[in-house]
Design a protein around this motif. Structure first.
Motif, PDB file in Angstrom:
ATOM      1  N   TRP A 204       0.826  -1.207   0.000  1.00 53.69           N
ATOM      2  CA  TRP A 204       0.000   0.000   0.000  1.00 53.69           C
ATOM      3  C   TRP A 204       0.858   1.253   0.000  1.00 53.69           C
ATOM      4  CZ3 TRP A 204      -4.824   0.669  -1.189  1.00 53.69           C
ATOM      5  CH2 TRP A 204      -5.719  -0.384  -1.054  1.00 53.69           C
TER       6      TRP A 204
ATOM      7  N   ALA B  12      -8.607   3.459   2.279  1.00 49.99           N
ATOM      8  CA  ALA B  12      -8.021   2.192   1.821  1.00 49.99           C
ATOM      9  C   ALA B  12      -8.760   0.970   2.349  1.00 49.99           C
ATOM     10  CB  ALA B  12      -6.550   2.124   2.217  1.00 49.99           C
ATOM     11  N   ASP B  13      -9.504   1.133   3.417  1.00 49.44           N
ATOM     12  CA  ASP B  13     -10.244  -0.010   3.961  1.00 49.44           C
ATOM     13  C   ASP B  13     -11.571  -0.240   3.247  1.00 49.44           C
ATOM     14  OD1 ASP B  13     -11.154   2.444   5.024  1.00 49.44           O
ATOM     15  OD2 ASP B  13     -12.137   1.397   6.690  1.00 49.44           O
ATOM     16  N   ARG B  14     -11.985   0.692   2.352  1.00 48.63           N
ATOM     17  CA  ARG B  14     -13.279   0.570   1.676  1.00 48.63           C
ATOM     18  C   ARG B  14     -13.215   0.765   0.167  1.00 48.63           C
ATOM     19  NH1 ARG B  14     -14.747   4.319   5.896  1.00 48.63           N
ATOM     20  NH2 ARG B  14     -14.600   5.858   4.277  1.00 48.63           N
TER      21      ARG B  14
ATOM     22  N   CYS C 281      -6.871  -3.119  -3.262  1.00 52.13           N
ATOM     23  CA  CYS C 281      -8.112  -3.367  -2.529  1.00 52.13           C
ATOM     24  C   CYS C 281      -7.814  -3.450  -1.040  1.00 52.13           C
ATOM     25  CB  CYS C 281      -8.790  -4.626  -3.037  1.00 52.13           C
ATOM     26  SG  CYS C 281      -7.849  -6.125  -2.810  1.00 52.13           S
ATOM     27  N   PRO C 282      -8.856  -3.363  -0.245  1.00 49.36           N
ATOM     28  CA  PRO C 282      -8.653  -3.487   1.199  1.00 49.36           C
ATOM     29  C   PRO C 282      -7.947  -4.807   1.512  1.00 49.36           C
ATOM     30  CG  PRO C 282     -10.880  -2.734   0.735  1.00 49.36           C
ATOM     31  CD  PRO C 282     -10.256  -3.104  -0.592  1.00 49.36           C
ATOM     32  N   PRO C 283      -7.040  -4.778   2.464  1.00 52.79           N
ATOM     33  CA  PRO C 283      -6.287  -5.993   2.800  1.00 52.79           C
ATOM     34  C   PRO C 283      -7.177  -7.203   3.072  1.00 52.79           C
ATOM     35  CG  PRO C 283      -5.334  -4.111   3.909  1.00 52.79           C
ATOM     36  CD  PRO C 283      -6.601  -3.620   3.256  1.00 52.79           C
ATOM     37  N   ARG C 284      -8.361  -6.989   3.638  1.00 47.20           N
ATOM     38  CA  ARG C 284      -9.245  -8.112   3.948  1.00 47.20           C
ATOM     39  C   ARG C 284      -9.752  -8.815   2.689  1.00 47.20           C
ATOM     40  NH1 ARG C 284     -14.229  -5.866   3.037  1.00 47.20           N
ATOM     41  NH2 ARG C 284     -14.305  -3.629   3.331  1.00 47.20           N
TER      42      ARG C 284
END
Length: 183
Positions: A5, A16-18, A40-43
């Motif tokens: 990132w 960055a989380d969405r 994309c978000p790490p998740r």
């Protein structure tokens, strides 16, 4: 190739989380490379990578490394600057040819990209215009092919100018100008 990132510009990191950011070098470098990226978000990263692998077994590492060298050396930026000038000239050629050979034709979508949308006059049949243009050796494409519904109304055409030289743009529009305006 995994990307950290921290290598992305700050404006892409605001949420960055969405936020998912997608890009490609297909239009700016070479369509055959089929190299793009997704931040994309790490998740989601693991699932996205898995789907990418299932979909096409990955992009060749050598192609990715060659692109990385172009980016890191600054040559990709130089290429983009040069191509912006080229594409701007092609866009200008398209607009000039339309003004000369299809005056009054409404054209939108020119703010970015390599295509414009020509809004055909009332009563025009999109496929008839496409067919008549092809008979004149000019490739026009109906917007209906790009609609989820496939609807041919309103009658519109996609005018691509990214891979056509300025002279060919002018000659092509000259050959189909009357078709575009219904004259």
């Amino acid at each position: 190739m995994p990307v950290e990132w921290s290598s992305f510009p700050p404006e892409l990191l605001l949420a960055a989380d969405r936020v998912v950011s997608i890009g490609t070098v297909s239009e700016s470098l070479a369509p055959a490379l089929r190299i793009g990226w997704m931040a994309c978000p790490p998740r989601l990263a693991g699932r996205v990578a898995e789907q990418k692998h299932r979909g096409d077994r990955g992009t060749p590492a050598l192609d990715q490394l060659a692109l990385a060298v172009l980016i890191e050396s600054g040559r990709f930026d130089r290429h983009l600057r040069r191509m912006r000038t080229t594409y701007a000239a092609r866009r200008t050629a398209l607009l000039s040819a339309l003004a000369a050979h299809a005056p009054g034709l409404r054209v939108t979508g020119l703010a970015a990209g390599f295509h414009a949308v020509a809004h055909l006059p009332a009563g025009a049949v999109e496929q008839d215009v496409v067919t008549a243009a092809r008979e004149r050796s000019v490739g026009l494409y109906g917007m209906s092919a790009h609609r989820a519904s496939g609807a041919a109304s309103p009658a519109q055409l996609v005018l691509g100018f990214g891979n056509v030289g300025e002279r060919a743009v002018g000659e092509g529009i000259a050959a189909v100008g009357r078709l575009l305006t219904g004259r």
